[in-house]
Design an enzyme around this catalytic site. Structure first.
Site, short mmCIF file in Angstrom:
data_model
loop_
_atom_site.label_atom_id
_atom_site.label_comp_id
_atom_site.label_asym_id
_atom_site.label_seq_id
_atom_site.Cartn_x
_atom_site.Cartn_y
_atom_site.Cartn_z
N GLY A 218 10.90 5.48 6.75
CA GLY A 218 9.70 5.69 5.96
C GLY A 218 9.96 6.54 4.74
O GLY A 218 9.03 7.06 4.12
N PRO A 260 16.80 3.58 7.82
CA PRO A 260 16.23 3.33 6.50
C PRO A 260 16.38 1.88 6.05
O PRO A 260 17.43 1.27 6.25
CB PRO A 260 17.06 4.25 5.59
CG PRO A 260 18.36 4.42 6.30
CD PRO A 260 18.07 4.30 7.77
N GLY A 261 15.32 1.35 5.49
CA GLY A 261 15.37 0.04 4.86
C GLY A 261 15.17 0.22 3.37
O GLY A 261 16.11 0.19 2.57
N ARG A 298 4.55 -8.36 -2.55
CA ARG A 298 4.13 -6.97 -2.36
C ARG A 298 2.94 -6.54 -3.23
O ARG A 298 2.04 -5.85 -2.72
CB ARG A 298 5.31 -6.01 -2.52
CG ARG A 298 6.44 -6.31 -1.52
CD ARG A 298 7.55 -5.29 -1.56
NE ARG A 298 7.15 -4.05 -0.96
CZ ARG A 298 6.70 -2.99 -1.61
NH1 ARG A 298 6.62 -3.00 -2.90
NH2 ARG A 298 6.33 -1.92 -0.94
N TYR A 302 0.20 -5.57 -0.59
CA TYR A 302 0.07 -4.12 -0.38
C TYR A 302 -0.51 -3.38 -1.58
O TYR A 302 -0.62 -2.16 -1.54
CB TYR A 302 1.45 -3.50 -0.11
CG TYR A 302 2.21 -4.06 1.06
CD1 TYR A 302 1.66 -4.06 2.34
CD2 TYR A 302 3.50 -4.55 0.89
CE1 TYR A 302 2.38 -4.55 3.41
CE2 TYR A 302 4.23 -5.04 1.97
CZ TYR A 302 3.66 -5.04 3.22
OH TYR A 302 4.38 -5.52 4.28
N CYS A 328 -1.57 -21.29 -7.35
CA CYS A 328 -2.94 -21.67 -7.62
C CYS A 328 -3.95 -20.87 -6.81
O CYS A 328 -4.67 -21.39 -5.95
CB CYS A 328 -3.10 -23.17 -7.43
SG CYS A 328 -2.26 -24.02 -8.76
N GLU A 329 -3.93 -19.60 -7.01
CA GLU A 329 -4.97 -18.65 -6.61
C GLU A 329 -4.60 -17.34 -7.29
O GLU A 329 -3.54 -17.25 -7.91
CB GLU A 329 -5.08 -18.51 -5.09
CG GLU A 329 -3.80 -18.15 -4.37
CD GLU A 329 -4.02 -18.15 -2.86
OE1 GLU A 329 -4.71 -17.24 -2.40
OE2 GLU A 329 -3.49 -19.04 -2.18
C1 PLP Z 1 10.67 -1.60 9.04
C2 PLP Z 1 11.27 -0.62 9.93
C3 PLP Z 1 12.10 0.38 9.41
C4 PLP Z 1 12.41 0.54 7.94
O1 PLP Z 1 11.35 1.11 7.23
P1 PLP Z 1 11.53 1.49 5.69
O2 PLP Z 1 10.24 2.02 5.27
O3 PLP Z 1 11.91 0.23 4.96
O4 PLP Z 1 12.64 2.46 5.58
C5 PLP Z 1 12.68 1.26 10.32
N1 PLP Z 1 12.44 1.17 11.64
C6 PLP Z 1 11.66 0.22 12.16
C7 PLP Z 1 11.44 0.17 13.62
C8 PLP Z 1 11.04 -0.70 11.34
O5 PLP Z 1 10.24 -1.63 11.86
#
Ligand code: PLP
Length: 411
Positions: A218, A260-261, A298, A302, A328-329
């Site tokens: 997060g 982390p993603g 996104r 979001y 088309c929206e």
């Molecule tokens: C999506 C997810 C993440 C990654 O979240 P980010 O906000 O992209 O860092 C980490 N852990 C779990 C379990 C997730 O579902």
């Protein structure tokens, strides 16, 4: 990456196109590891769902990351990319016992987020160590769609259910080797995060066989100039200290894990789209690009704000535009943006396009999904081809009885 390099890549591979800068991913990875360099055992499990191209996964593996997966398919992709099963954690929500068993049979770490599956899995496989996902009921982010630790969230086992959880563990004689939380995207406030961590430490004391504590992710990255971002260095300092003292109290050196993603890949990504039309209406000037929320959802899903720059005219005078797609929206990427003067044929660049962009793309409006390029060691590598009409037809069954008869065939 600078405009000249990006326009060159667009010229070579065409638009719409996703481009990822490997050196930025590496820099973010190193920033996180050095923020936690006081922790003896650190594991960063890259959240594959943010950007799951095989080459990106291979690169993460090279960097030394583990992998966080949410489906059996992501587990399979990770294994294909070269991750050892022990380096993969499976953190699904709402999946079947069968899928969890399948992942477990591949040797990956299982993370269970509800008591029903925990009881079933524990009864069947008491010898397989599992991690449990705790919901500390703390809201770390602002947007309730992306905050997953609060009271109404579908994620995790509530801390109020710990007595029931302990009963299951005792009765099945299963082993809990990790505890986990993921309070959701966008950690704005480090103190709130640390508060949730305290709940996790308190919970951890109930389990004597722990090997790791996983604090999820997060981490917030800036999307616009002036956006606040998670102060990783401050979090590293505070959480490391607290973690090390917890380990002393616990009597064992545990591994501190994160997943982390967005933090690793968001800023490394650039989405390039060509302007099809500049359209003046009575109230605004639209720049319509050869893309839409089928490629980058996104903003519409979001309300995310991706910075948009005109890399074909970086020195041009700034004017106001609403950048829209061809779906088309209503399909708005950004309203009333100041962008260097746009001409038809220019390439617009959407920043922060590494995380949750390509992986959420679809074929809506029967459009092709874009190609992907990795900028690695000063060279552009195609890592996914642009789709073509065969991809639209793939898996469709053209049923005999619906085909026009020879005599009715339209000529
Ligand atoms: C999506 C997810 C993440 C990654 O979240 P980010 O906000 O992209 O860092 C980490 N852990 C779990 C379990 C997730 O579902």
């Amino acid at each position: 990456m600078d405009s000249a390099i990006l326009t060159g890549i667009a010229l070579e591979f065409g638009a719409p196109l996703y481009v990822y800068d490997a050196s930025k991913i590496e820099a973010q990875y190193k920033r996180l590891t050095s923020a936690f360099n006081k922790v003896p055992h650190l594991r960063l499990n890259y959240a594959a769902k943010a950007l799951s191209n095989l080459s990106i996964l291979r690169f993460m593996n090279q960097l030394g990351a583990g992998l966080d997966t949410v489906s059996i398919q992501e587990v399979q992709l990770g294994l294909l990319a070269g991750f050892q099963p022990e380096s993969i954690i499976f953190t699904p929500n709402g999946v079947s016992l069968e899928e969890i068993e399948e992942a477990s049979a591949l040797g990956v770490q299982i993370n269970i987020d509800n008591l029903s599956i925990l009881e079933q899995f524990g009864s069947k496989f008491p010898d397989v160590p599992v991690c449990i996902r705790i919901n500390p009921h703390v809201m770390a982010g602002g947007n309730s769609n992306i905050s997953v630790g609060h009271i109404d969230s579908k994620f995790g086992i509530s801390i109020h259910q710990i007595p029931h959880l302990l009963r299951i563990v005792e009765l099945t004689n299963m082993r809990i080797n990790g505890i986990h939380m993921h309070t959701g995207s966008d950690i704005l406030d480090i103190d709130v995060f640390l508060y949730a961590s305290e709940i996790l430490f308190e919970t951890a004391k109930n389990f004597k066989d722990l090997e790791f504590i996983d604090f999820g992710s997060g981490f917030k990255v800036p999307y616009r100039p002036g956006d606040i971002e998670t102060n990783i260095e401050e979090l590293g300092k505070k959480l490391s200290k607290r973690f090390n003292s917890f380990c002393e109290e616990y009597g064992k050196e545990l591994t501190l894990a994160f997943e982390p993603g967005k933090f690793l890949v968001s800023e490394a990504g650039y989405f390039l789209a060509k302007v099809n039309v500049v359209k003046q209406t009575t109230s605004t000037v639209f720049a319509g690009v050869d893309s839409g929320f089928n490629h980058l959802i996104r903003p519409m899903l979001y309300g995310a704000s991706h910075e948009i720059v005109n890399i074909s005219n970086p020195e041009g005078r700034e004017r106001y535009y609403s950048v829209v797609g061809y779906i088309c929206e209503t399909d708005t990427f950004g309203s009333n943006r100041r962008i260097n003067e746009i001409s038809e044929g220019d390439i617009l660049c959407f920043k922060n396009a590494g995380a949750y962009c390509f992986t959420m793309a679809s074929n809506y409006n029967s459009r092709f999904r874009p190609a992907e390029v990795l900028w690695y060691q000063n060279k552009a590598h195609l890592i996914r081809k642009r789709e073509n009409f065969d991809d639209i037809l793939r898996n469709q069954v053209d049923v005999e009885v619906l085909k026009p008869k020879a005599d009715q065939a339209v000529s």
